[in-house]
Scaffold this active site. Sequence first.
Site, PDB file in Angstrom:
ATOM      1  N   GLY A 104      -4.109  10.809  -9.951  1.00  0.00           N
ATOM      2  CA  GLY A 104      -2.632  10.364  -9.329  1.00  0.00           C
ATOM      3  C   GLY A 104      -3.069   8.937  -9.179  1.00  0.00           C
ATOM      4  CB  THR A 130      -1.192  -0.176   1.263  1.00  0.00           C
ATOM      5  OG1 THR A 130      -1.792   0.892   0.900  1.00  0.00           O
ATOM      6  CG2 THR A 130      -0.294  -0.103   2.600  1.00  0.00           C
ATOM      7  CB  ALA A 175      -6.291   6.614  -6.122  1.00  0.00           C
ATOM      8  CE  LYS A 188      -2.104   0.912  -3.217  1.00  0.00           C
ATOM      9  NZ  LYS A 188      -3.486   1.214  -3.536  1.00  0.00           N
TER      10      LYS A 188
HETATM   11  P1  ATR Z   1      -2.720   8.722  -4.783  1.00  0.00           P
HETATM   12  O1  ATR Z   1      -1.845   7.891  -5.294  1.00  0.00           O
HETATM   13  O2  ATR Z   1      -3.531   8.746  -3.544  1.00  0.00           O
HETATM   14  O3  ATR Z   1      -3.857   9.166  -5.799  1.00  0.00           O
HETATM   15  P2  ATR Z   1      -1.227  11.251  -5.592  1.00  0.00           P
HETATM   16  O4  ATR Z   1      -0.666  10.222  -6.622  1.00  0.00           O
HETATM   17  O5  ATR Z   1      -0.512  11.997  -4.746  1.00  0.00           O
HETATM   18  O6  ATR Z   1      -2.012  10.256  -4.526  1.00  0.00           O
HETATM   19  O7  ATR Z   1      -2.469  12.014  -6.221  1.00  0.00           O
HETATM   20  C1  ATR Z   1      -3.328  12.742  -5.123  1.00  0.00           C
HETATM   21  C2  ATR Z   1      -4.480  13.328  -5.902  1.00  0.00           C
HETATM   22  O8  ATR Z   1      -5.309  13.907  -5.353  1.00  0.00           O
HETATM   23  C3  ATR Z   1      -3.951  14.218  -7.031  1.00  0.00           C
HETATM   24  O9  ATR Z   1      -4.867  14.204  -8.360  1.00  0.00           O
HETATM   25  C4  ATR Z   1      -4.144  15.728  -6.290  1.00  0.00           C
HETATM   26  O10 ATR Z   1      -4.235  16.619  -7.430  1.00  0.00           O
HETATM   27  P3  ATR Z   1      -2.858  17.567  -8.114  1.00  0.00           P
HETATM   28  O11 ATR Z   1      -2.463  16.344  -9.238  1.00  0.00           O
HETATM   29  O12 ATR Z   1      -3.560  18.678  -8.688  1.00  0.00           O
HETATM   30  O13 ATR Z   1      -1.995  17.572  -6.988  1.00  0.00           O
HETATM   31  C5  ATR Z   1      -5.591  15.540  -5.700  1.00  0.00           C
HETATM   32  N1  ATR Z   1      -5.634  16.319  -4.633  1.00  0.00           N
HETATM   33  C6  ATR Z   1      -5.143  16.217  -3.533  1.00  0.00           C
HETATM   34  N2  ATR Z   1      -5.674  17.239  -2.698  1.00  0.00           N
HETATM   35  C7  ATR Z   1      -6.458  18.016  -3.280  1.00  0.00           C
HETATM   36  C8  ATR Z   1      -7.477  18.835  -3.035  1.00  0.00           C
HETATM   37  N3  ATR Z   1      -7.395  19.557  -1.728  1.00  0.00           N
HETATM   38  N4  ATR Z   1      -8.253  19.336  -3.968  1.00  0.00           N
HETATM   39  C9  ATR Z   1      -8.325  18.760  -4.946  1.00  0.00           C
HETATM   40  N5  ATR Z   1      -7.582  17.768  -5.119  1.00  0.00           N
HETATM   41  C10 ATR Z   1      -6.655  17.211  -4.529  1.00  0.00           C
END
Ligand code: ATR
Length: 276
Positions: free
Chosen positions: A132, A64, A134, A68
């Site tokens: 991202g 996790t 997920a 990943k």
């Molecule tokens: P994960 O592996 O959980 O997807 P990640 O790859 O860091 O984690 O991606 C996080 C996602 O949440 C991204 O799409 C991020 O947007 P950005 O690419 O613009 O950074 C999004 N995200 C995080 N906090 C956010 C918020 N407060 N509002 C909108 N989008 C958010």
Amino acid sequence: MTPIDHYAVFGSPIKHSKSPRIHKLFAEQTLQSLIYDAQEVNAEQFSSSVSHFFANGGKGLNCTLPLKELAWRFADKKTERAELSKAVNTLALQPDGSLLGDNTDGVGLLTDLMNNHLVKLKDQNVLILGAGGASRGIILPILEQNVASLVIANRTIDKAINLANEFVHKGAINGCGFDDLAHQQFDLIINATSSSLSNEIPPLPENILSNNGVCYDLAYGNEPTSFVRWGQKNKVIKSLDGLGMLVEQAAEAFFIWRGVRPITKEIIELLNSERG
Ligand code: ATR
């Protein structure tokens, strides 16, 4: 005496992981003899910890956050769904000693949506919030359900466009920013951003949900997440969080390792009842 088969989840932080509990319940239900524990492993420790685990008789691992993508690089062979998602959450030791990498997150989401909650995807307009890791893991399984359209919206617009472009050969998919969502309507909105973790929600225009719309947050908690509350406020017919997906992705991993499919309904009900 043959040693008991050993499985584990690696991640950081891992203390609050529900996976050991879920796999223990699966093992009891299916009469499988195994142990499954959680190990705190960060990115720097990943390769040596995985090698050590399998060299000492480990049979399978879940990976996790934040591991990943590293697991994806580490696996000797990958399923197509893992290959395209660039993320592996399940490593399975093969008879020839190699490690097969799979990603069960997407199928876990679909099983929860379609089997547990009877949400239809075929011919529906689906929106994924976030671009991202997920999001990447759930795109292919959703496109395979013959949705009418799939839109990826993200705060950083380029990431949404680039991610969508990687899957254009698999179906009708587009990437955009949140502002571009005005005047569009969706039957299903999936929150794959990490915004729930900070109790925020992405900025969404009014009337973005069609009649009978459904909201699904990949995150979960003891209380409804901010996105689940947003769905309830907007009077969706279902506003769901990711607890069911967590159990279903675990069930798929269990099946890969043991060849036996646990019955998830009673386990989801138990975990749900424990959070009140
Ligand atoms: P994960 O592996 O959980 O997807 P990640 O790859 O860091 O984690 O991606 C996080 C996602 O949440 C991204 O799409 C991020 O947007 P950005 O690419 O613009 O950074 C999004 N995200 C995080 N906090 C956010 C918020 N407060 N509002 C909108 N989008 C958010």
